[in-house]
Design a protein around this motif. Sequence first.
Motif, mmCIF file in Angstrom:
data_model
loop_
_atom_site.group_PDB
_atom_site.id
_atom_site.type_symbol
_atom_site.label_atom_id
_atom_site.label_comp_id
_atom_site.label_asym_id
_atom_site.label_seq_id
_atom_site.Cartn_x
_atom_site.Cartn_y
_atom_site.Cartn_z
ATOM 1 N N LEU A 16 0.825 -1.213 0.000
ATOM 2 C CA LEU A 16 0.000 0.000 0.000
ATOM 3 C C LEU A 16 0.857 1.260 0.000
ATOM 4 C CD1 LEU A 16 -2.787 -1.093 2.515
ATOM 5 C CD2 LEU A 16 -3.118 -0.563 0.105
ATOM 6 N N ILE A 17 1.901 1.271 0.829
ATOM 7 C CA ILE A 17 2.777 2.453 0.901
ATOM 8 C C ILE A 17 3.468 2.693 -0.443
ATOM 9 C CG2 ILE A 17 4.863 3.378 1.973
ATOM 10 C CD1 ILE A 17 4.010 1.943 4.554
ATOM 11 N N ILE A 18 3.923 1.627 -1.097
ATOM 12 C CA ILE A 18 4.584 1.769 -2.407
ATOM 13 C C ILE A 18 3.620 2.351 -3.435
ATOM 14 C CG2 ILE A 18 5.547 0.467 -4.338
ATOM 15 C CD1 ILE A 18 6.816 -1.417 -2.284
ATOM 16 N N LEU A 19 2.388 1.838 -3.452
ATOM 17 C CA LEU A 19 1.399 2.376 -4.390
ATOM 18 C C LEU A 19 1.143 3.860 -4.125
ATOM 19 C CD1 LEU A 19 -1.233 -0.522 -4.601
ATOM 20 C CD2 LEU A 19 0.416 0.156 -6.332
ATOM 21 N N GLY A 20 1.027 4.225 -2.849
ATOM 22 C CA GLY A 20 0.800 5.632 -2.513
ATOM 23 C C GLY A 20 1.957 6.517 -2.931
ATOM 24 N N LEU A 21 3.199 6.057 -2.684
ATOM 25 C CA LEU A 21 4.369 6.848 -3.065
ATOM 26 C C LEU A 21 4.475 6.991 -4.586
ATOM 27 C CD1 LEU A 21 7.041 5.469 -0.550
ATOM 28 C CD2 LEU A 21 6.039 7.765 -0.584
ATOM 29 N N LEU A 22 4.165 5.915 -5.304
ATOM 30 C CA LEU A 22 4.209 5.996 -6.766
ATOM 31 C C LEU A 22 3.220 7.032 -7.291
ATOM 32 C CD1 LEU A 22 4.513 2.222 -7.774
ATOM 33 C CD2 LEU A 22 6.274 3.980 -7.953
ATOM 34 N N ALA A 23 2.008 7.016 -6.732
ATOM 35 C CA ALA A 23 1.006 7.997 -7.162
ATOM 36 C C ALA A 23 1.425 9.411 -6.816
ATOM 37 C CB ALA A 23 -0.339 7.668 -6.525
ATOM 38 N N LEU A 24 2.035 9.594 -5.639
ATOM 39 C CA LEU A 24 2.448 10.937 -5.207
ATOM 40 C C LEU A 24 3.631 11.437 -6.031
ATOM 41 C CD1 LEU A 24 1.787 13.093 -3.036
ATOM 42 C CD2 LEU A 24 3.608 12.100 -1.651
ATOM 43 N N LEU A 25 4.593 10.561 -6.260
ATOM 44 C CA LEU A 25 5.764 10.966 -7.043
ATOM 45 C C LEU A 25 5.411 11.222 -8.501
ATOM 46 C CD1 LEU A 25 8.432 8.515 -5.576
ATOM 47 C CD2 LEU A 25 8.215 10.967 -5.128
ATOM 48 N N LYS A 26 4.364 10.542 -8.985
ATOM 49 C CA LYS A 26 3.961 10.731 -10.376
ATOM 50 C C LYS A 26 3.534 12.171 -10.627
ATOM 51 C CE LYS A 26 3.143 9.603 -14.545
ATOM 52 N NZ LYS A 26 4.258 9.336 -15.440
ATOM 53 N N ASN A 27 2.701 12.695 -9.775
ATOM 54 C CA ASN A 27 2.274 14.093 -9.918
ATOM 55 C C ASN A 27 1.671 14.547 -8.596
ATOM 56 O OD1 ASN A 27 1.381 16.604 -10.694
ATOM 57 N ND2 ASN A 27 0.627 15.923 -12.689
ATOM 58 N N SER A 28 2.493 15.161 -7.786
ATOM 59 C CA SER A 28 2.030 15.573 -6.455
ATOM 60 C C SER A 28 1.113 16.790 -6.502
ATOM 61 C CB SER A 28 3.242 15.883 -5.564
ATOM 62 O OG SER A 28 4.005 16.936 -6.123
ATOM 63 N N ARG A 29 1.042 17.466 -7.662
ATOM 64 C CA ARG A 29 0.172 18.646 -7.754
ATOM 65 C C ARG A 29 -1.291 18.279 -7.934
ATOM 66 N NH1 ARG A 29 2.960 21.951 -12.474
ATOM 67 N NH2 ARG A 29 3.006 19.837 -13.324
ATOM 68 N N ILE A 30 -1.555 17.035 -8.326
ATOM 69 C CA ILE A 30 -2.940 16.616 -8.531
ATOM 70 C C ILE A 30 -3.546 16.223 -7.192
ATOM 71 C CG2 ILE A 30 -4.424 14.935 -9.680
ATOM 72 C CD1 ILE A 30 -2.429 14.823 -11.941
ATOM 73 N N PHE A 31 -4.686 16.791 -6.888
ATOM 74 C CA PHE A 31 -5.346 16.568 -5.594
ATOM 75 C C PHE A 31 -5.696 15.096 -5.397
ATOM 76 C CE2 PHE A 31 -9.296 16.508 -3.023
ATOM 77 C CZ PHE A 31 -8.775 17.020 -1.847
#
Length: 743
Positions: A16-31
């Motif tokens: 779960l943490i890896i999936l969250g980090l991947l989504a955040l690193l992909k584009n942290s500007r998207i809400f």
Amino acid sequence: MFSAVFWINAATSVALIILGLLALLKNSRIFLNRIFFLFVISLAIWIMANFYSNDQALSLGQALIANHLTLFFPGFSLIFMLVFIGVLTKSRLYKKWNKPSIVFFSIAYLVSLTPLVVSSIARQEDVYAITFGPLASLYFAAILLNMGSIAVLLISGIRHTKGVEKARVSTIAWSILATIVISLATNVVLPIVSGSFTLTNFGPISAVIIVAGLFYSITKHQLFDIRLVVARSLGYLLSIVVLGVLYGTVAFLFIGGIVFRNNDITTRQQVVFASLAALITLFFQPIKRFFDRLTRKIFYKDGYDTQEFLNQLNRLLVSSLGLDNLLNNASQAIAQCLKLNVCFFAIDDVAHKNDIRFYGVQKIVFAPQDMELIQREISGHGENVVVTDLIENHQGLKALLTSKDIGMVARLEANQAHGTLGYLFLGIKKNGNPYTSQDTKLVSIIGQELVIAIQNNLRFEEIRKFNITLEEKIEEATRKLRQTNDKLRRLDETKDDFISMASHQLRTPLTSVKGYVSMVLDGDAGKISGLQRKLLTQSFISSQRMVYLISDLLNVSRLKTGKFIIEPTPTNLANVIEEEIDQLQETAKGRNLELTYRKPEHFPTLMIDETKIRQVLMNFIDNAVYYTPSGGHIAINLFDKGKTIEFTVVDDGIGVAKHEQHHLFSKFFRAHNAKRARPDGTGLGLFMAKKVIIAQGGAIIFKSQEGKGSTFGFMFAKDKLLPKNLKPTDIQKTPQKSDLAHN
């Protein structure tokens, strides 16, 4: 040693943490990415807190804190899940009730950190049992209400979305529903009904379902567009696993079964290990390429080679002529690469700045007010490439693009001087998949290359339109010039006709006048006094000058009509010159001029047009007489130089200005000082003299200096004018004055 339950919980939390980090690193500007990160992090913490809340190795105080966290984090994970589902499904209910519901749920879940929800804990078998406080019912009611809200949003999202969005929401809905049901059963319902909290150890394992659902959405439906990272990681992991298994198997079968005889590693065994390591290194890249291709097929069924497409597009841009062909061909190539039904351009019209022209595949024509909205909103967006699904702050633009099934818009911006050239509109993909970061980067590069090509074609179009306009203006000017030229030609023909007619009409009475004067001078009408002879002689000379003038006019007319013909006859040029001088001696004396002529004693007979040569002689000598001031000298010379015959008239008269000399032999031209000295001149004498001399193969002699005099004459090549096989009877005698009177 950690139990299997620990490893399952830990693996689930890490995933779960890896999936969250991947989504955040992909584009942290998207809400949506930020909320997803908070959701999976809180879920991961809940899983591990739940595991440790039942660990009897902890003290009661530590276990109590873990149980508080076990109730706190699932609540806030549900809040984040509610926000995530609301944003993902674009639900109107969520937009209307999100703020009050989030405030209510937050207060209810914060209470779980107090004894009002968990008053105490006690050991029960191999877990800790909870004694709930007075507000536990409020907490569980909030949990159920929160889950119900999520369920409503998911059902609404499934109903109102379509394509890949619907598939994405459905996958997440089923995984969340399964997780909620299992979690409620193991953590709430069964412990309350049975009074046993043993099953709470297995409740968080249900989060594996959410991990599987999210993973499936990422790989199958491109959630957060992190397929590339997942595909490469999975390909690398599979390569290592396969190589590890192969290494271990070979080492066990070969080294363990044959070589090993004791615990010591021999030199031979070391060689075998090194050889296996070398083989593993050798085969790593081929195996990795195999798994990369395999994962690419799984994760990127609609994939493409960016560089290959850009090379294809560049070839197309170079070979396309004209803005229409360029943009239509480019839109077809882009639509084929990205698998689109709709792809078109909106370009500012060069000729009409307030107009927009549309080009491309299945183009959609926007109304002017819609284009104004697009221009205004995209300019305020801050980026040249806008994906419709990712628009957050420009809802008017998002609603317009969604209504037209436009998935992406790229602004074609040149520079500050030229501004925005237009826009590239891309529809929704045929397979319903959302646009990826690869698509966005590709469209951004395409936009930059198209800007240059469009500018070149716009310049070409401007030049082409300018050329067309210029050709039209030239054609119109040519037409008017042709009409004017025709009119002038008709006027010129009329003038020539008039001159020809007037000359012929004047010549007949003038010949009679000249003839009668000549007869009176010859005494045919009786004896005349000296004064009468003087006056009649002047009349005869003026009549002769008039005859020459009329001859010039006739010759000009003949030149226009092609009837100007040289008629050579055997002529004694020395005698002809003497006769012409005799006619002008009286005039020269009257103007107090010295007129001299050195007649050659022997001069050859020449084949020339005597009549026209007389006109040339008269023009040259007459001009010298009239343009030489009183007291001047005029020398007339005729030379036989062996190969050439030269005739000159040299005077010390007014001369010709240097800047006017190149015009002197033009028709109707007269120098300024000549006009003052003799206002009645026509400007035809020198023009016709040059025509006559050149027509007989000769050349004009001319030199002059203003205020110091002039030299006029002509020169012939002697051998070209000598008579061939001339008989004595063919030689005509030189005309006398009495003969001239009858010409």
